[in-house]
Write an enzyme that holds these catalytic residues in place. Structure first.
Site, short mmCIF file in Angstrom:
data_model
loop_
_atom_site.label_atom_id
_atom_site.label_comp_id
_atom_site.label_asym_id
_atom_site.label_seq_id
_atom_site.Cartn_x
_atom_site.Cartn_y
_atom_site.Cartn_z
N TYR A 144 -24.83 26.09 -17.14
CA TYR A 144 -25.66 26.16 -18.34
C TYR A 144 -27.11 26.16 -17.91
O TYR A 144 -27.53 25.32 -17.13
CB TYR A 144 -25.38 24.96 -19.25
CG TYR A 144 -26.20 24.94 -20.52
CD1 TYR A 144 -25.95 25.85 -21.54
CD2 TYR A 144 -27.23 24.02 -20.70
CE1 TYR A 144 -26.69 25.83 -22.71
CE2 TYR A 144 -27.98 23.99 -21.86
CZ TYR A 144 -27.71 24.90 -22.87
OH TYR A 144 -28.44 24.89 -24.02
N ASP A 239 -31.55 26.40 -10.27
CA ASP A 239 -31.85 25.69 -11.51
C ASP A 239 -31.69 24.19 -11.22
O ASP A 239 -30.59 23.64 -11.25
CB ASP A 239 -30.89 26.13 -12.61
CG ASP A 239 -31.15 25.37 -13.91
OD1 ASP A 239 -31.92 24.40 -13.89
OD2 ASP A 239 -30.56 25.76 -14.93
N LYS A 267 -37.12 18.07 -17.54
CA LYS A 267 -36.73 16.69 -17.74
C LYS A 267 -37.53 15.68 -16.90
O LYS A 267 -38.49 15.10 -17.38
CB LYS A 267 -35.23 16.51 -17.50
CG LYS A 267 -34.38 17.51 -18.30
CD LYS A 267 -32.93 17.16 -18.30
CE LYS A 267 -32.06 18.29 -18.81
NZ LYS A 267 -31.08 17.90 -19.78
N1 HOZ Z 1 -27.54 20.46 -22.74
C1 HOZ Z 1 -27.87 19.09 -22.61
C2 HOZ Z 1 -27.02 18.42 -21.61
N2 HOZ Z 1 -26.73 19.12 -20.45
C3 HOZ Z 1 -27.70 18.37 -23.91
C4 HOZ Z 1 -29.00 18.10 -24.51
C5 HOZ Z 1 -28.95 17.27 -25.78
O1 HOZ Z 1 -27.99 17.41 -26.54
O2 HOZ Z 1 -29.86 16.52 -26.02
#
Ligand code: HOZ
Length: 432
Positions: A144, A239, A267
């Protein structure tokens, strides 16, 4: 039974925002039940609006390497906010954080800050296309990289959690330029290059596939991707939105001695404030406007509050011994979970690197999970759901999905690890 405040808020939220959440995995869809609405966080803990306390292994999905509301971060932010929240003009803070990233992440020579991981990966791919003059990219099934159109193809995270096929709304012509291969399969990537020798701009990969659970790269796999990129003139894009400052201070590239052309960060470099960055070799980064012709911009990019939180977080994290202590605690926890599962006779598959980890409940004992197909085939998501709720009842907050990773912070001390393991042992002992 009395309705909890979380239940009431979730009901309200569902009329206000799709599914009641602003990011799908938060909705607890794959584990069932009501998402806990969080009122506050401190150190290793969060409290929900009903005043239940949880040891937090989500940590805002990774960035809080120092835990919630770390005093140094809070103080710096309090001071910074009195100087204004955004200028839309350059600041010294941006230079400082960019320099810190250059000094810490081995391959990086220049940085462009953006506001999220999605923006970072989207911009890195535009850059790869601009720099190479090619259009196709390769990504891996179950990885992802945010929700930009060309990356929502066989995506992990919420897409995997909800069992969705590729998203409607992505133009077929866009998706056609995204080639996919299974994670950990170099031959499949070689085949894609052989079929498209002059049209692949870049390969983007999560060095640890941490949005389909937690899948480590096989020996030599990432270096093999790098070498294929070199052979065919494509850019190798790591990534590191999740792994940056997590699997080593300098990310996966430091841990496994990799030399990507471009790196995506997010992040952690904002210490929990909205931020992202794409970064890499000077020659390539000079293609970005206004140094070069590839356009990308953002009013809030390099935001002074985000830069401040990022700087203090990373300065603190790289103080001698800090990262190593979190890493040791992570190892202790993962070993404890594996031992508890073994004595309960429950088949699990654990993985960890640096300060992040993950585990799957297995449908078949001895199954190994090296890619997305295997994750879907062998992960017992139903059992994970029961485990998740039992842990929540005992005050431990893991991700509400089997297909997400877990994180520790410098605030997770022995007490938190022991309490977590006691809850794990109890839960696994009664889990059928
Ligand atoms: N895609 C995020 C975790 N890999 C989730 C982000 C969220 O829901 O805050």
């Amino acid at each position: 039974m009395q309705t909890s405040k979380s239940e009431k808020l979730f009901q309200q939220a569902q009329a206000l925002t799709p599914g009641g959440v602003n990011s799908p995995v938060r909705a607890f869809r794959s584990v069932g039940g009501t998402p806990r609405f969080i009122a506050r966080g401190e150190g290793a803990y969060v409290w929900d609006v009903d005043d239940n306390r949880y040891i937090d292994y989500v940590l805002s999905w990774g960035p809080l390497t120092l835990g919630h509301a770390h005093p140094a971060v809070v103080q710096a932010l309090q001071e910074a906010v009195t100087r204004g929240t955004s200028y839309g003009a350059p600041t010294e803070l941006e230079n400082q954080l960019a320099q810190l990233v250059v000094d810490t992440v081995p391959s990086v020579e220049m940085v462009r800050f953006v506001n999220s991981g999605t923006e970072a990966t989207m911009s890195a791919l535009r850059l790869a296309r601009a720099y190479t003059g090619r259009e196709k990219i390769i990504k891996f099934a179950g990885c992802y990289h945010g929700h930009a159109d060309m990356l929502l193809v066989q995506a992990g995270s919420g897409v995997a959690t909800l069992g969705l096929p590729d998203s409607p709304g992505v133009p077929a012509s866009t998706a056609a330029n995204t080639l996919t291969a299974p994670f950990n399969d170099l031959d499949a990537v070689r085949q894609l290059f052989e079929q498209n020798p002059d049209s692949i701009a870049g390969v983007i990969v999560e060095p640890i596939a941490a949005n389909m659970g937690f899948v480590l790269p096989g020996d030599g796999y990432l270096q093999g991707l790098h070498d294929l990129c070199r052979e065919y003139g494509a850019l190798f894009i790591l990534d590191e939105v999740m792994t940056g400052f997590r699997v080593a201070p300098g990310g996966a590239q430091q841990r496994w001695n990799l030399d990507p052309d471009l790196t995506c960060l997010g992040k952690v470099i904002g210490g929990g404030l909205p931020v992202g960055a794409y970064a890499g070799k000077r020659e390539i980064m000079q293609t970005v406007a206004p140094a070069g012709p590839m356009y990308q911009a953002g009013t809030l990019s390099g935001n002074p509050l985000a830069m401040t939180a990022g700087l203090v977080t990373i300065w603190t994290l790289i103080e001698p011994g800090t990262f190593e202590r979190i890493e040791q605690q992570t190892q202790k926890l993962v070993d404890g979970i594996a031992a508890a599962a073994q004595s309960a006779g429950i088949a699990i598959h654990t993985g960890n690197a640096g300060t992040m980890f993950g585990f799957y409940f297995l449908r078949e004992s001895g199954a190994s999970i090296t890619n997305y197909d295997e994750a879907k085939q062998y992960a017992d998501t139903e059992r994970y759901g029961r485990f998740f709720h039992a842990m929540l009842e005992q005050g431990v907050y893991f991700a509400p999905s089997q297909f997400e990773a877990a994180f520790l912070s410098s605030a997770h001390g022995d007490d938190e690890i022991q309490a977590t393991l006691a809850a794990v042992e109890k839960t696994l002992g009664m889990l059928d």
